[in-house]
Design an enzyme around this catalytic site. Structure first.
Site, PDB file in Angstrom:
ATOM      1  N   SER A 147     -11.501  10.551   1.096  1.00 59.37           N
ATOM      2  CA  SER A 147     -11.232   9.591   1.646  1.00 59.37           C
ATOM      3  C   SER A 147     -12.755   9.422   2.136  1.00 59.37           C
ATOM      4  O   SER A 147     -13.172  10.252   2.253  1.00 59.37           O
ATOM      5  CB  SER A 147     -10.596   9.217   2.099  1.00 59.37           C
ATOM      6  OG  SER A 147      -9.443   8.825   2.044  1.00 59.37           O
TER       7      SER A 147
ATOM      8  N   GLU B 209       0.968  -1.314  -0.136  1.00 63.32           N
ATOM      9  CA  GLU B 209      -0.104  -0.235   0.114  1.00 63.32           C
ATOM     10  C   GLU B 209       0.823   1.054   0.251  1.00 63.32           C
ATOM     11  O   GLU B 209       0.383   2.318   0.031  1.00 63.32           O
ATOM     12  CB  GLU B 209      -0.978  -0.255   1.456  1.00 63.32           C
ATOM     13  CG  GLU B 209      -2.423  -1.228   0.804  1.00 63.32           C
ATOM     14  CD  GLU B 209      -2.622  -1.664   2.484  1.00 63.32           C
ATOM     15  OE1 GLU B 209      -4.065  -0.481   2.240  1.00 63.32           O
ATOM     16  OE2 GLU B 209      -1.651  -1.598   3.340  1.00 63.32           O
TER      17      GLU B 209
ATOM     18  N   GLN C 243     -17.319 -15.074   5.019  1.00 62.89           N
ATOM     19  CA  GLN C 243     -19.051 -15.691   4.466  1.00 62.89           C
ATOM     20  C   GLN C 243     -19.214 -14.626   3.579  1.00 62.89           C
ATOM     21  O   GLN C 243     -19.141 -13.355   4.099  1.00 62.89           O
ATOM     22  CB  GLN C 243     -19.291 -16.660   5.290  1.00 62.89           C
ATOM     23  CG  GLN C 243     -21.124 -16.527   4.654  1.00 62.89           C
ATOM     24  CD  GLN C 243     -21.949 -17.936   3.896  1.00 62.89           C
ATOM     25  OE1 GLN C 243     -20.846 -18.343   4.172  1.00 62.89           O
ATOM     26  NE2 GLN C 243     -21.939 -17.514   2.387  1.00 62.89           N
TER      27      GLN C 243
ATOM     28  N   SER D  76      -6.622  -2.410   2.599  1.00 65.61           N
ATOM     29  CA  SER D  76      -6.895  -1.324   0.778  1.00 65.61           C
ATOM     30  C   SER D  76      -8.061  -2.280  -0.060  1.00 65.61           C
ATOM     31  O   SER D  76      -7.086  -1.809  -1.022  1.00 65.61           O
ATOM     32  CB  SER D  76      -6.240  -0.692   0.369  1.00 65.61           C
ATOM     33  OG  SER D  76      -5.717   0.628   1.180  1.00 65.61           O
TER      34      SER D  76
ATOM     35  N   LYS E 214      -6.699  -9.687  11.110  1.00 62.56           N
ATOM     36  CA  LYS E 214      -8.341  -9.680  11.223  1.00 62.56           C
ATOM     37  C   LYS E 214      -8.960 -10.918  11.563  1.00 62.56           C
ATOM     38  O   LYS E 214      -9.944 -10.927  12.438  1.00 62.56           O
ATOM     39  CB  LYS E 214      -8.648 -10.256   9.545  1.00 62.56           C
ATOM     40  CG  LYS E 214      -8.300  -9.306   9.071  1.00 62.56           C
ATOM     41  CD  LYS E 214      -9.365  -8.727   7.254  1.00 62.56           C
ATOM     42  CE  LYS E 214      -9.287  -7.691   6.051  1.00 62.56           C
ATOM     43  NZ  LYS E 214      -6.441  -7.481   6.034  1.00 62.56           N
TER      44      LYS E 214
END
Length: 357
Positions: free
Chosen positions: A318, A16, A215, A184, A131
């Site tokens: 943004s 990124e 999912q 991103s 995550k």
């Protein structure tokens, strides 16, 4: 009142990298120069730190101006020791996305060097970046989430057939394959069958050693901006309206195939629930400064939290700054507020005892 010295840090050894440079251009051009003197440090793709020997006195019109070059590198601690004016920095502003930027690593460096910095601390940054860890913390807080499967590259190489079968038994197509530690939408694939799933896994493993398979759901994508330290405030929710099936890196930053609806067209009760959940997510990962909380909202008003982003996209176009602009806080005022929050957190931490008398 004398101006304070700040240092904007951007680039980074990350996929990124280019997004970071674009963000830096926007922020530098919007900083209130009546309050702050701006120094800049560019981190190259190879991880080298290069500091401009002059403060920024005019607008950056071309991002190529921010790709600094240097024949002789200076130790990082020396670069951050004092500003070009010879004064200590009131705060540094890391505008780094992805690994080595928003994952707690550079935040740890600032902590060791005892420098105030904008944004989340080590724990909040690292847990928001990963995550899987984030999902565990959300579950502990009781925040609703969609089903998922996670595994390491080493596990997949040994048990590929079993893992693919597990995914297909636990989840229904479409599924989203995500590197656990990138933002991103880098390395993310939407998969509608087994062949696409295997291909998506191979692609994602190029960017991380750990994946999360989520999912898919037919839902609107709603985002809430959070700002503050111990007493955070939220914006009204906004919605990402897509002209593409999947809001990937290219559609986010290159094609312009997304639109932001601010505020989102949702009822007051749902908006309040989303804002409260954003605060819960902020607290779940012990955040400070800024966070963007992302949600899925189904047709029957069921809400699932998707993730929090501890260093959200921060160009003037943004979602995060635009959500605050809708709350009558301009881009420049938002930057000033974030710097003030960084100094506040640093000053509060100075009151903590580190030795016993």
């Amino acid at each position: 009142m004398s101006k304070k010295n700040i240092c904007v840090i951007y680039g980074g050894k990350s996929a990124e990298h280019d997004v970071s440079i674009l963000t830096a251009q926007n922020v530098i051009n919007a900083v209130d120069t009546s309050k702050y003197i701006i120094d800049i440090i560019y981190i190259t793709n190879d991880g080298d730190w290069i500091k401009s020997n002059q403060s920024i006195n005019e607008k950056i019109n071309d991002i190529e101006q921010l790709k600094l070059k240097c024949d002789e590198l200076t130790p990082i601690s020396k670069l951050l020791e004092v500003s070009n004016d010879g004064e200590a920095y009131s705060a540094v502003f890391p505008l780094l996305h992805g690994p080595n930027g928003e994952d707690g690593t550079i935040q740890g460096l600032f902590e060791v060097l005892d420098i105030p910095y904008v944004g989340n601390g080590v724990l909040a940054a690292s847990s928001s970046m990963d995550k899987l860890v984030m999902k565990h913390l959300f579950a502990h807080r009781g925040l609703p989430q969609l089903p998922y499967v996670s595994f390491l590259k080493s596990e997949y190489e040994k048990y590929e057939h079993n893992i693919v079968e597990l995914i297909q038994n636990k989840l229904e197509y479409p599924v989203f394959v995500k590197p656990a530690n990138l933002g991103s939408s880098v390395g993310i694939s939407k998969c509608t069958n087994k062949e696409e799933l295997i291909s998506g896994i191979d692609e994602a493993f190029q960017f991380d050693r750990k994946l999360v398979i989520e999912q898919g759901v037919d839902a609107r994508e709603i985002e809430v901006a959070v700002l503050g330290n111990d007493y955070p405030e939220t914006t009204l929710p906004g919605e990402v309206v897509k002209d593409v099936q999947f809001y990937d890196y290219k559609s986010k930053y290159k094609d312009g195939k997304v639109q932001l609806q601010i505020p989102a067209d949702i009822d007051e009760e749902t908006a309040t629930t989303l804002r409260n959940m954003a605060i819960e997510a902020f607290k779940a990962t012990d955040c400070s400064g800024l966070v963007r909380a992302d949600f899925f909202l189904t047709e029957d008003n069921t809400i699932y939290i998707n993730e929090t982003n501890a260093m959200p996209g921060f160009t003037q176009y943004s979602m995060y700054p635009l959500l605050w602009e809708n709350m009558n806080l301009s881009y420049t005022e938002l930057i000033t507020k974030l710097i003030e929050l960084a100094i506040e957190r640093y000053d509060n931490k100075k009151n903590i005892k580190y030795k016993i008398d």
